[in-house]
Structures are given as C-alpha cells and as structure tokens.
Design a protein around this motif. Structure first.
Motif, PDB file in Angstrom:
ATOM      1  N   ARG A 155     -23.633 -16.832   3.353  1.00  9.39           N
ATOM      2  CA  ARG A 155     -23.141 -16.217   2.112  1.00  9.39           C
ATOM      3  C   ARG A 155     -24.035 -15.063   1.684  1.00  9.39           C
ATOM      4  O   ARG A 155     -23.550 -14.014   1.283  1.00  9.39           O
ATOM      5  CB  ARG A 155     -23.047 -17.251   0.989  1.00  9.39           C
ATOM      6  N   LEU A 156     -25.355 -15.255   1.767  1.00 12.80           N
ATOM      7  CA  LEU A 156     -26.288 -14.199   1.376  1.00 12.80           C
ATOM      8  C   LEU A 156     -26.136 -12.972   2.270  1.00 12.80           C
ATOM      9  O   LEU A 156     -26.118 -11.840   1.780  1.00 12.80           O
ATOM     10  CB  LEU A 156     -27.725 -14.719   1.426  1.00 12.80           C
ATOM     11  N   VAL A 157     -26.031 -13.189   3.569  1.00 14.29           N
ATOM     12  CA  VAL A 157     -25.872 -12.074   4.508  1.00 14.29           C
ATOM     13  C   VAL A 157     -24.540 -11.366   4.274  1.00 14.29           C
ATOM     14  O   VAL A 157     -24.477 -10.140   4.246  1.00 14.29           O
ATOM     15  CB  VAL A 157     -26.012 -12.555   5.966  1.00 14.29           C
ATOM     16  N   ALA A 158     -23.468 -12.118   4.085  1.00 12.79           N
ATOM     17  CA  ALA A 158     -22.151 -11.515   3.840  1.00 12.79           C
ATOM     18  C   ALA A 158     -22.161 -10.689   2.560  1.00 12.79           C
ATOM     19  O   ALA A 158     -21.615  -9.580   2.518  1.00 12.79           O
ATOM     20  CB  ALA A 158     -21.077 -12.599   3.760  1.00 12.79           C
ATOM     21  N   LEU A 203     -27.702 -24.205  -2.759  1.00 11.35           N
ATOM     22  CA  LEU A 203     -26.732 -25.158  -2.203  1.00 11.35           C
ATOM     23  C   LEU A 203     -25.691 -25.474  -3.271  1.00 11.35           C
ATOM     24  O   LEU A 203     -26.040 -25.766  -4.415  1.00 11.35           O
ATOM     25  CB  LEU A 203     -27.434 -26.437  -1.744  1.00 11.35           C
ATOM     26  N   GLU A 204     -24.420 -25.398  -2.913  1.00 11.60           N
ATOM     27  CA  GLU A 204     -23.345 -25.563  -3.893  1.00 11.60           C
ATOM     28  C   GLU A 204     -22.794 -26.982  -3.964  1.00 11.60           C
ATOM     29  O   GLU A 204     -22.158 -27.349  -4.948  1.00 11.60           O
ATOM     30  CB  GLU A 204     -22.221 -24.568  -3.597  1.00 11.60           C
ATOM     31  N   MET A 247     -25.009 -22.290   5.734  1.00  9.43           N
ATOM     32  CA  MET A 247     -23.907 -21.734   4.945  1.00  9.43           C
ATOM     33  C   MET A 247     -24.440 -20.851   3.811  1.00  9.43           C
ATOM     34  O   MET A 247     -23.862 -19.801   3.509  1.00  9.43           O
ATOM     35  CB  MET A 247     -23.036 -22.859   4.398  1.00  9.43           C
ATOM     36  N   VAL A 248     -25.560 -21.253   3.207  1.00  3.74           N
ATOM     37  CA  VAL A 248     -26.171 -20.437   2.153  1.00  3.74           C
ATOM     38  C   VAL A 248     -26.591 -19.090   2.729  1.00  3.74           C
ATOM     39  O   VAL A 248     -26.313 -18.036   2.160  1.00  3.74           O
ATOM     40  CB  VAL A 248     -27.387 -21.161   1.519  1.00  3.74           C
ATOM     41  N   ILE A 249     -27.244 -19.122   3.880  1.00  2.33           N
ATOM     42  CA  ILE A 249     -27.691 -17.880   4.515  1.00  2.33           C
ATOM     43  C   ILE A 249     -26.497 -17.009   4.890  1.00  2.33           C
ATOM     44  O   ILE A 249     -26.520 -15.788   4.695  1.00  2.33           O
ATOM     45  CB  ILE A 249     -28.587 -18.183   5.728  1.00  2.33           C
ATOM     46  N   TRP A 256     -37.738 -21.896   0.874  1.00  2.00           N
ATOM     47  CA  TRP A 256     -36.988 -23.137   1.053  1.00  2.00           C
ATOM     48  C   TRP A 256     -36.448 -23.611  -0.300  1.00  2.00           C
ATOM     49  O   TRP A 256     -35.300 -24.028  -0.409  1.00  2.00           O
ATOM     50  CB  TRP A 256     -37.880 -24.208   1.688  1.00  2.00           C
ATOM     51  N   GLN A 257     -37.275 -23.515  -1.348  1.00  2.00           N
ATOM     52  CA  GLN A 257     -36.825 -23.904  -2.685  1.00  2.00           C
ATOM     53  C   GLN A 257     -35.671 -23.011  -3.144  1.00  2.00           C
ATOM     54  O   GLN A 257     -34.698 -23.495  -3.721  1.00  2.00           O
ATOM     55  CB  GLN A 257     -37.965 -23.788  -3.697  1.00  2.00           C
ATOM     56  N   ARG A 258     -35.786 -21.731  -2.886  1.00  2.00           N
ATOM     57  CA  ARG A 258     -34.719 -20.795  -3.274  1.00  2.00           C
ATOM     58  C   ARG A 258     -33.412 -21.149  -2.565  1.00  2.00           C
ATOM     59  O   ARG A 258     -32.343 -21.162  -3.185  1.00  2.00           O
ATOM     60  CB  ARG A 258     -35.124 -19.361  -2.951  1.00  2.00           C
TER      61      ARG A 258
END
Length: 143
Positions: free
Chosen positions: A30-33, A17-18, A26-28, A10-12
């Motif tokens: 971006r990571l998956v993409a 978050l931008e 949205m973070v997830i 959760w901290q990571r």
C-alpha cells in the motif's frame, strides 16, 4: 528470506496494519502504491522549461528546497517553473504559502526554507538569494 528493519520502522508498520488478516507485506504494498501514484501525478522536468522567479530570485528546474519543522524535514522541488511539495505533490505559489502549509500559521517562507539549486554544492537560506538581502550584506561587510 529476512529483511532487517529498525525497531522504530517495525512499530510504524505495525501501526499501519488494518486488521488481523493484514500483513506487513500488504502494508508495504500500500505504501509503495501510494508513493508511485504521487510520483505519476508530478510533472516531468523538460529541458528548457521555465525557471521559477519570485521577488527577483530565480530558481531553475531541479532546485530542491528543504525546511525542518518540529524535528521533521520537508522538501519541495521546482519543476517546469512551479513549486511542488514533494510529500503531497501540491503546487505552491510562494515560499510563505508553502511554509504555511507545513506550520499551519503565517510564516515567512524566505526565512523558513533552504535551497540547493542544480549548480550548488551546499544548502543556502532562501532569503539570502533575494537581491535586497545581498545588497544589505555587502553594505554591512563594507562598514
């Protein structure tokens, strides 16, 4: 729906978050993409493709290499007779070059990496596969 994650993860995610409008979803995404893009750039293993031979050590396609540096594990894979860093997709020419990419300093890759070939059940130090190293161990065992 709820998804359970560790506090550390959760901290990571929070650190990624931008903006205030950004969400964990949205973070997830971006990571998956990013991960999918890296996977698309990796070559596919073909049957009968050449193995990688370095200093008398043959590493067939599908061989996995791992190393731990400063508490983090790093992995590489032999694909189409070439050494690929699993994290970045970069191709490396030698175990030492791959180790140096991680440590940032000259490192003996034969001592740095462990290997598990497709036919292996356990991890073996890469240096132990070298013909000179095997001969040395046989001499020591005979004494």
């Amino acid at each position: 729906m709820q998804i359970e994650i560790s506090f550390q993860n959760w901290q990571r995610l929070t650190n990624l978050l931008e903006s205030e409008r950004d969400s964990y979803d949205m973070v997830i995404e971006r990571l998956v993409a990013d991960r999918m893009a890296k996977m698309r750039t990796r070559p596919m293993v073909q049957r009968g493709a050449p193995e990688l031979t370095i200093k008398g050590v043959s590493l067939p396609n599908g061989t996995i290499l791992r190393a731990t540096f400063k508490g983090k594990s790093y992995f590489a894979e032999i694909l189409e007779g070439r050494w690929f860093d699993r994290e970045t997709g970069a191709s490396r020419n030698s175990p030492s070059q791959a180790a140096m990419a991680i440590t940032g300093t000259v490192t003996n890759g034969w001592l740095f990496w462990e290997v598990r070939r497709p036919e292996d059940n356990d991890w073996v130090p890469l240096g132990e596969l070298r013909p000179a190293e095997r001969a040395s161990r046989r001499r020591m065992a005979a004494e």
